[in-house]
Scaffold this motif. Structure first.
Motif, short mmCIF file in Angstrom:
data_model
loop_
_atom_site.label_atom_id
_atom_site.label_comp_id
_atom_site.label_asym_id
_atom_site.label_seq_id
_atom_site.Cartn_x
_atom_site.Cartn_y
_atom_site.Cartn_z
N PHE A 180 1.51 44.09 -15.73
CA PHE A 180 0.84 44.39 -16.98
C PHE A 180 -0.62 44.69 -16.74
O PHE A 180 -1.32 43.94 -16.04
N TYR A 237 -13.75 43.73 -19.23
CA TYR A 237 -12.98 43.46 -18.02
C TYR A 237 -11.65 44.19 -18.13
O TYR A 237 -11.10 44.35 -19.22
N PHE A 264 -2.82 43.94 -24.06
CA PHE A 264 -1.92 44.30 -22.96
C PHE A 264 -1.29 45.67 -23.16
O PHE A 264 -1.06 46.12 -24.29
N GLY A 265 -0.96 46.30 -22.03
CA GLY A 265 -0.06 47.44 -22.05
C GLY A 265 1.38 46.95 -22.13
O GLY A 265 1.65 45.75 -22.15
N THR A 266 2.30 47.89 -22.16
CA THR A 266 3.71 47.54 -22.34
C THR A 266 4.40 47.16 -21.04
O THR A 266 5.54 46.74 -21.06
N TYR A 285 -1.95 41.92 -14.26
CA TYR A 285 -1.18 40.70 -14.16
C TYR A 285 0.21 41.03 -13.64
O TYR A 285 0.77 42.08 -13.94
N PHE A 290 -7.71 44.04 -16.14
CA PHE A 290 -6.89 43.16 -15.32
C PHE A 290 -5.55 43.81 -15.00
O PHE A 290 -5.04 44.62 -15.77
N LYS A 335 -9.99 37.46 -25.82
CA LYS A 335 -8.64 37.94 -26.12
C LYS A 335 -8.27 39.07 -25.16
O LYS A 335 -9.12 39.87 -24.77
N LEU A 336 -7.00 39.11 -24.81
CA LEU A 336 -6.48 40.18 -23.97
C LEU A 336 -5.65 41.14 -24.81
O LEU A 336 -4.87 40.72 -25.65
N MET A 392 -10.12 43.14 -21.75
CA MET A 392 -10.83 42.05 -22.43
C MET A 392 -12.28 42.47 -22.66
O MET A 392 -12.94 42.91 -21.73
#
Lengths: 115, 110
Positions: free
Chosen positions: A91, A33, A105-107, A37, A35, A102-103, A95
């Protein structure tokens, strides 16, 4: 291990304009997946949009849409008719479909909508 | 409606103190997570739990421990707080394919 890269630390756009936020990722997985956010200044992280990698059709949620390019490992977010309430940190996250949810993330990209 | 709550929005502690950050979810989710958020670094996973009393280290577990005695509650523990643990801490719980976040705790260690 997965990595997620957001190359635009900050962006700004005039209200009512369209803006595109970039995200690239790296993975050896085939099922996952992606995302976007949103974290407004109040800091509650909100899910904007989700894309399943096995779906070819790009996800859309009202004014928010994505351009998912699986071969290029690219996942950009387009915000149409931007509004002042869109001002936030955005963000991109990854996943694995089969894992512990768990995700990674980018910065983040700080987006400011200018009145 | 999905709800994840965290015990404090802001916290100020002294170096060397033991610090507890609490997270509660009311959705009967199996998985819960603790992240820390720092400018320019995004969110990084500290620990997660996939069941009561079960835990796994994330990417940056050093200096932290966790506790999950009940399904709805997941605690992050700083055994001896240090200034480099000054950060925003976010808790999340998940269903397959989606994580839901709490409002965050901004911790300042002096």
């Amino acid at each position: 291990a997965q990595t997620v890269t957001q190359s635009q630390p900050e962006m700004s756009v005039q209200e009512a304009e369209t803006v595109t936020l970039s995200c690239t990722y790296d993975t050896s997985e085939n099922n996952y997946y992606l995302f976007w956010y949103k974290q407004p200044p109040s800091r509650q992280m909100i899910l904007v949009i989700r894309q399943e990698a096995y779906k070819q059709q790009n996800a859309t949620e009202n004014r928010f849409s994505v351009n998912f390019q699986k071969a290029a490992k690219s996942f950009s977010l387009k915000i149409s008719d931007s509004q002042l309430g869109d001002t936030a940190m955005y963000f991109c996250a990854f996943m694995n479909l089969f894992g512990n949810e768990k995700l990674t993330f980018g910065t983040g990209t700080r987006l400011t909508i200018i009145p | 409606d999905v709800k994840v709550t965290q015990s404090s929005r802001y916290l100020v502690k002294r170096t060397g103190e033991k610090v507890f950050l609490e997270c509660v979810q009311d959705m009967d989710h199996e998985n819960m997570f603790w992240y820390r958020q720092d400018p320019g670094l995004g969110l990084r996973l500290i620990y997660f739990s996939y069941d009561v009393k079960m835990k796994e280290k994330g990417d940056i577990p050093e200096g932290y421990s966790v506790s999950r005695e009940k399904k709805e509650r997941f605690s992050l523990i700083l055994e001896s707080a240090s200034t480099n643990q000054t950060s925003m801490y976010l808790c999340a719980s998940s269903v397959p394919g989606t994580q839901y976040f709490g409002p965050g705790t901004r911790l300042l260690v002096l």
